[in-house]
Design a protein around this motif. Structure first.
Motif, PDB file in Angstrom:
ATOM      1  N   THR A 210       0.843  -1.206   0.000  1.00 55.19           N
ATOM      2  CA  THR A 210       0.000   0.000   0.000  1.00 55.19           C
ATOM      3  C   THR A 210       0.873   1.249   0.000  1.00 55.19           C
ATOM      4  O   THR A 210       0.575   2.230  -0.700  1.00 55.19           O
ATOM      5  N   ARG A 213       2.311   1.577  -3.522  1.00 52.58           N
ATOM      6  CA  ARG A 213       1.285   2.073  -4.442  1.00 52.58           C
ATOM      7  C   ARG A 213       1.042   3.568  -4.245  1.00 52.58           C
ATOM      8  O   ARG A 213       0.894   4.324  -5.217  1.00 52.58           O
ATOM      9  N   GLU A 217       1.528   6.336  -7.121  1.00 56.65           N
ATOM     10  CA  GLU A 217       0.389   7.149  -7.565  1.00 56.65           C
ATOM     11  C   GLU A 217       0.659   8.636  -7.341  1.00 56.65           C
ATOM     12  O   GLU A 217       0.317   9.473  -8.188  1.00 56.65           O
ATOM     13  N   GLU A 253       3.965  -6.701  -9.510  1.00 61.14           N
ATOM     14  CA  GLU A 253       3.413  -5.347  -9.462  1.00 61.14           C
ATOM     15  C   GLU A 253       4.480  -4.360  -9.004  1.00 61.14           C
ATOM     16  O   GLU A 253       4.648  -3.279  -9.589  1.00 61.14           O
ATOM     17  N   TYR A 257       6.306  -0.936 -10.924  1.00 66.26           N
ATOM     18  CA  TYR A 257       6.477   0.406 -10.366  1.00 66.26           C
ATOM     19  C   TYR A 257       7.955   0.814 -10.431  1.00 66.26           C
ATOM     20  O   TYR A 257       8.281   1.965 -10.758  1.00 66.26           O
TER      21      TYR A 257
END
Length: 271
Positions: A210, A213, A217, A253, A257
């Motif tokens: 989290t 991410r 973002e 994932e 990134y």
């Protein structure tokens, strides 16, 4: 005819029971009331035993029945699934009689009732915190009992519920993004604090991804001037994730990134 006979027989028994109970309520004989309070408790008629015991407990103080009457009242509430009341009375019992006959089970059930009443993680967790505090007191006071191992299990389960609640909060901040402020940073702070508070939680990997991410973002939605620094933060969090979870379920994932962040870091300074 047979069904009618059974019906009238049952009705007569109910009326007889009600008449008996009403007589007991009106009686001034406290010993008789206490006898019936115990009788109703044994029969599972807890609302009746509660009514009688709530009247009697005050008068029982200083007598040989004082401990038992208070414990029976707590158990009656507990068996009625009124866990808030049962915890209050159990707590009163073990506070008043710390070395009493029922001190150990009273302390355990004061916690267990709140455990049973602990709500879904999305709701207010006041009862969960109460249960945790009660279990901790129990384990500290009775570390060697059989129920102590149960208490440890329940305690860990409740802590995991709180850990999940923090995860949901972090995810909510992540989903809110830049809505009315920098919620990405709030997601990072919430997840980091949760990792400190619950270092053995099964949600540690969820917290870490989290954070990654949120960093990614936020970097994507930043100005060109601030993106290089923020993409470097993505790289840092990538290594935090992979070093902590080398075979993590979000490795692919995380690698995406990382690759995107590296590309941006190489290109952006020339813009």
């Amino acid at each position: 005819m047979r069904i009618k006979s059974v019906y009238f027989l049952l009705l007569a028994l109910v009326l007889s029971s009600c008449n008996e109970y009403n007589k007991i309520l009106k009686s001034t004989d406290r010993n008789l009331k206490y006898t019936y309070a115990k009788k109703y408790f044994e029969e599972g008629k807890y609302s009746r035993s509660i009514t009688l015991l709530e009247e009697l407990v005050a008068f029982m103080k200083g007598t040989s029945e004082a401990e038992e009457s208070l414990y029976l009242l707590a158990q009656s509430h507990y068996n009625s699934r009124d866990y808030i009341s049962s915890t209050q009375v159990f707590t009163t019992y073990y506070t008043t009689y710390p070395n009493g006959t029922y001190a150990e089970p009273a302390m355990f059930y004061s916690a267990y009732g709140m455990y049973l009443d602990s709500p879904d993680a999305r709701l207010d967790q006041t009862k969960t915190y109460t249960a945790i505090a009660e279990f901790q007191k129990y384990i500290e006071r009775y570390p060697q009992t059989e129920r102590s191992e149960q208490a440890k299990g329940y305690l860990f389960e409740l802590q995991e519920k709180l850990a999940y609640k923090e995860l949901m909060s972090a995810r909510l901040y992540l989903n809110l993004g830049n809505y009315m402020g920098n919620n990405y940073e709030s997601a990072v702070i919430t997840a980091r604090e949760a990792m400190k508070i619950y270092p053995y939680s099964k949600y540690l990997e969820e917290y870490q991804i989290t954070i990654l991410r949120a960093r990614y973002e936020y970097a994507q939605r930043s100005t060109l001037k601030t993106q290089p620094e923020r993409y470097r933060m993505v790289v840092d969090e990538f290594f935090n994730y992979t070093n902590t979870f080398p075979e993590g379920k979000y490795t692919k994932e995380a690698e995406e990134y990382y690759r995107e962040a590296q590309k941006k870091i190489e290109v952006l300074p020339t813009i």
